[in-house]
Design a protein around this motif. Structure first.
Motif, PDB file in Angstrom:
ATOM      1  N   LEU A 199       2.385  -5.927   8.564  1.00 14.22           N
ATOM      2  CA  LEU A 199       2.099  -5.483   7.193  1.00 14.22           C
ATOM      3  C   LEU A 199       1.434  -6.598   6.395  1.00 14.22           C
ATOM      4  O   LEU A 199       1.724  -7.783   6.588  1.00 14.22           O
ATOM      5  CB  LEU A 199       3.396  -5.067   6.487  1.00 14.22           C
ATOM      6  N   GLU A 200       0.545  -6.199   5.508  1.00 10.16           N
ATOM      7  CA  GLU A 200      -0.016  -7.116   4.521  1.00 10.16           C
ATOM      8  C   GLU A 200       0.353  -6.533   3.171  1.00 10.16           C
ATOM      9  O   GLU A 200      -0.032  -5.403   2.852  1.00 10.16           O
ATOM     10  CB  GLU A 200      -1.532  -7.213   4.679  1.00 10.16           C
ATOM     11  N   ILE A 201       1.143  -7.266   2.400  1.00  3.58           N
ATOM     12  CA  ILE A 201       1.680  -6.724   1.154  1.00  3.58           C
ATOM     13  C   ILE A 201       1.124  -7.499  -0.033  1.00  3.58           C
ATOM     14  O   ILE A 201       1.272  -8.717  -0.115  1.00  3.58           O
ATOM     15  CB  ILE A 201       3.223  -6.783   1.129  1.00  3.58           C
ATOM     16  N   ILE A 214      -0.212 -12.029  -5.001  1.00  3.32           N
ATOM     17  CA  ILE A 214       0.146 -12.726  -3.770  1.00  3.32           C
ATOM     18  C   ILE A 214       0.023 -11.752  -2.611  1.00  3.32           C
ATOM     19  O   ILE A 214       0.370 -10.576  -2.737  1.00  3.32           O
ATOM     20  CB  ILE A 214       1.563 -13.343  -3.786  1.00  3.32           C
ATOM     21  N   GLU A 215      -0.490 -12.254  -1.511  1.00  2.00           N
ATOM     22  CA  GLU A 215      -0.557 -11.444  -0.295  1.00  2.00           C
ATOM     23  C   GLU A 215       0.395 -12.041   0.730  1.00  2.00           C
ATOM     24  O   GLU A 215       0.256 -13.200   1.119  1.00  2.00           O
ATOM     25  CB  GLU A 215      -1.988 -11.386   0.259  1.00  2.00           C
ATOM     26  N   SER A 216       1.360 -11.242   1.141  1.00  9.06           N
ATOM     27  CA  SER A 216       2.307 -11.669   2.176  1.00  9.06           C
ATOM     28  C   SER A 216       1.898 -10.993   3.478  1.00  9.06           C
ATOM     29  O   SER A 216       1.735  -9.780   3.514  1.00  9.06           O
ATOM     30  CB  SER A 216       3.734 -11.232   1.823  1.00  9.06           C
ATOM     31  N   THR A 267      -5.403  -0.565  14.343  1.00 14.78           N
ATOM     32  CA  THR A 267      -6.163  -0.034  13.213  1.00 14.78           C
ATOM     33  C   THR A 267      -5.462  -0.519  11.954  1.00 14.78           C
ATOM     34  O   THR A 267      -4.318  -0.959  11.986  1.00 14.78           O
ATOM     35  CB  THR A 267      -6.177   1.501  13.197  1.00 14.78           C
ATOM     36  N   GLU A 268      -6.181  -0.437  10.842  1.00 19.85           N
ATOM     37  CA  GLU A 268      -5.619  -0.899   9.579  1.00 19.85           C
ATOM     38  C   GLU A 268      -5.757   0.213   8.558  1.00 19.85           C
ATOM     39  O   GLU A 268      -6.825   0.793   8.397  1.00 19.85           O
ATOM     40  CB  GLU A 268      -6.384  -2.148   9.119  1.00 19.85           C
ATOM     41  N   MET A 269      -4.650   0.515   7.870  1.00 21.11           N
ATOM     42  CA  MET A 269      -4.699   1.486   6.766  1.00 21.11           C
ATOM     43  C   MET A 269      -4.437   0.726   5.479  1.00 21.11           C
ATOM     44  O   MET A 269      -3.431   0.027   5.348  1.00 21.11           O
ATOM     45  CB  MET A 269      -3.667   2.587   6.987  1.00 21.11           C
TER      46      MET A 269
HETATM   47 MG    MG Z   1      -6.272  -8.972   6.386  1.00 18.56          MG
END
Ligand code: MG
Ligand code: ADP
Ligand code: ZN
Length: 468
Positions: free
Chosen positions: A12-14, A149-151, A209-211
């Motif tokens: 995950l990228e949050i 911020i991106e975690s 894949t990325e959503m």
């Molecule tokens: Mg990325």
């Protein structure tokens, strides 16, 4: 093959918007819900020649976010330009961090004991917002330059349930440490899901894949279920999975391909020449660590272990930061833990406390104190709280105004009861047949005469001792 022959692999990228007063590189207020394009300046829309000045608070909050999840804080961080064109990004680059983010590592343990590793937390600026209607698209740049911020997790998550538990725990860490409000419904927290599947007997990860930009927990769970099934079906049919960015359509419950990603896109990252690298000294980190508010878990434990509250109470009181802060402030003023807990759980939790508690700790405590000191009855205390909520006035002032403060001594009550007994021969005569009814009648009379100020249980005892 059957579903159980596959592993689902999720990273995950949050993104979470930070609790700062101003934007990340300019003095525009960081606020939500104002008229479109009224909250921008040459810096945050990227006019030529406008120079960014980093917001110190944003850097500190990013450090706190890292401390809240056990990250290592780098001694130095570098802002880089991530170059791409999209209409919501008027500068045509986003200031972010790539090689040297503020936080590295860390992670969160799930209830099962499984540890989900974080790769990094970096600080960047948010982009504007495209507003699509059926025949046109409008752009609101107010959100551009809001600190974000991106975690980024490692691909350690194996199911929708694990993803939701991780997101809930991460959100709580950030909310409880005052880093971010994480209001998903306002776009204050957004999540990208990277997902691949692989055969259980294989040691290499599948193509992912990325959503992007899922904005509710429910959407995250549904998107994961859908995408995992789609990929497993495709592999079963001998198809290959393309590395692509997909868009989740929550209304239709499907995702579709937006663009394929041939290897990683070239964003031509380079250090932003307008910004110096950020040096983070240990003293600052230690200071922020010392100031870090207690986590949700630590609060629950404190309520149970230190305050001696039942586990269920501790759970309810630590469920939201707003309520937990309020409860903490109340018991600081009045360490009657169980009594205060009961008031908060019954009288306060039935109010709207999503943003804040609509009564001050001092006012609630003063009501409870008056009640414990027997200056007002429990019933009157509740009425008083209702009036305080309605008017916002000081509880003691209101109690006086409403003539609630009891100035009736026990002997006054006895004298009053003697008088009522003398005046109500018939009721007295009925006592042997219907004692409860007659007692109730006299209590009613006493309450009327004292305007509710007498203590009901005391009145009952006196009547029973006199008539019984
Ligand atoms: Mg990325
Ligand atoms: P990018 O630079 O393309 O964003 P990253 O290496 O930063 O790629 O990874 C982005 C996210 O994708 C991370 O959360 C990571 O854990 C996840 N990820 C990487 N490889 C896979 C994979 N094969 N399957 C699922 N998730 C993956
Ligand atoms: Zn600005």
């Amino acid at each position: 093959m059957s579903r159980s022959d596959y592993d689902v692999v999720i990273g995950l990228e949050i993104h979470a918007e930070l609790n700062t007063n101003t934007k990340i590189f300019c003095g525009c207020p960081n606020k939500f819900g104002v008229d479109p394009n009224t909250n921008c300046c040459p810096v945050c829309v990227g006019m030529p020649g406008a120079l960014p000045v980093p917001n110190k608070r944003a850097v500190e909050l990013t450090i706190k976010a890292g401390l809240a999840v056990g990250s290592t804080i780098n001694d130095m961080a570098v802002f880089e330009r991530k170059n791409y064109f999209y209409p919501d990004l008027s500068k045509a680059y986003q200031i972010s961090q790539l090689v040297k983010p503020i936080c590295l590592g860390g992670g969160i343990t799930l209830d099962s004991g499984k540890f989900i590793r974080l790769n990094r937390i970096h600080l960047e600026e948010d982009a504007g917002k495209l507003i699509h209607s059926f025949d046109e698209t409008e752009i609101d740049y107010n959100r551009g330059g809001v600190p974000l911020i991106e975690s980024v997790t490692e691909p350690d998550i194996s199911s929708a349930d694990e993803a939701l538990e991780f997101l809930t725990k991460l959100r709580n860490r950030f909310v409880f440490s005052d880093v971010a409000k994480c209001r998903m419904e306002q776009g204050g927290m957004r999540c990208d899901v990277n997902l691949s599947v692989k055969r259980k007997d294989s040691n290499t990860l599948g193509t992912r894949t990325e959503m992007k930009n899922l904005n509710s927990f429910k959407a995250v769970a549904r998107a994961i279920e859908y995408e995992a099934n789609r990929q497993m079906d495709a592999l079963d049919n001998g198809e290959v999975i393309l590395q692509e960015t997909r868009k989740w359509d929550d209304e239709r419950g499907i995702s579709f391909s937006l663009r394929t990603k041939t290897d990683s896109q070239d964003y031509r990252y380079f250090p932003d020449p307008d910004l110096l690298s950020i040096r983070i000294d240990r003293e600052l980190v230690n200071k922020l660590q010392a100031e870090l508010p207690l986590s949700q878990e630590a609060r629950r434990e404190k309520y149970e272990q230190t305050y001696g509250l039942p586990g269920a109470d501790a759970e309810v009181l630590s469920n939201s930061k707003v309520v937990s802060d309020f409860f903490d402030d109340c018991v600081k003023l009045l360490p009657e833990y169980k009594e205060v807990a009961n008031w908060v759980m019954t009288e306060i939790l039935k109010l709207d406390v999503s943003e804040e508690v609509p009564v001050t700790p001092a006012n609630l405590v003063s009501i409870i104190k008056m009640m414990l000191d027997k200056k007002i009855t429990r019933q009157n205390a509740k009425e008083l709280l209702a009036k305080v909520l309605e008017t916002g006035e000081d509880a003691e002032v209101l109690a006086k105004k409403m003539d609630m403060l009891s100035s009736i001594s026990d002997t006054d009550i006895e004298t009053l009861i003697d008088k009522l007994i003398a005046e109500n021969e018939k009721a007295v005569a009925d006592y042997s047949k219907t004692p409860d009814k007659v007692t109730q009648f006299f209590i009613g009379q006493v309450m009327r005469a004292t305007r509710g100020k007498a203590d009901g249980s005391k009145v009952k005892a006196i009547i029973e001792s006199k008539l019984g």
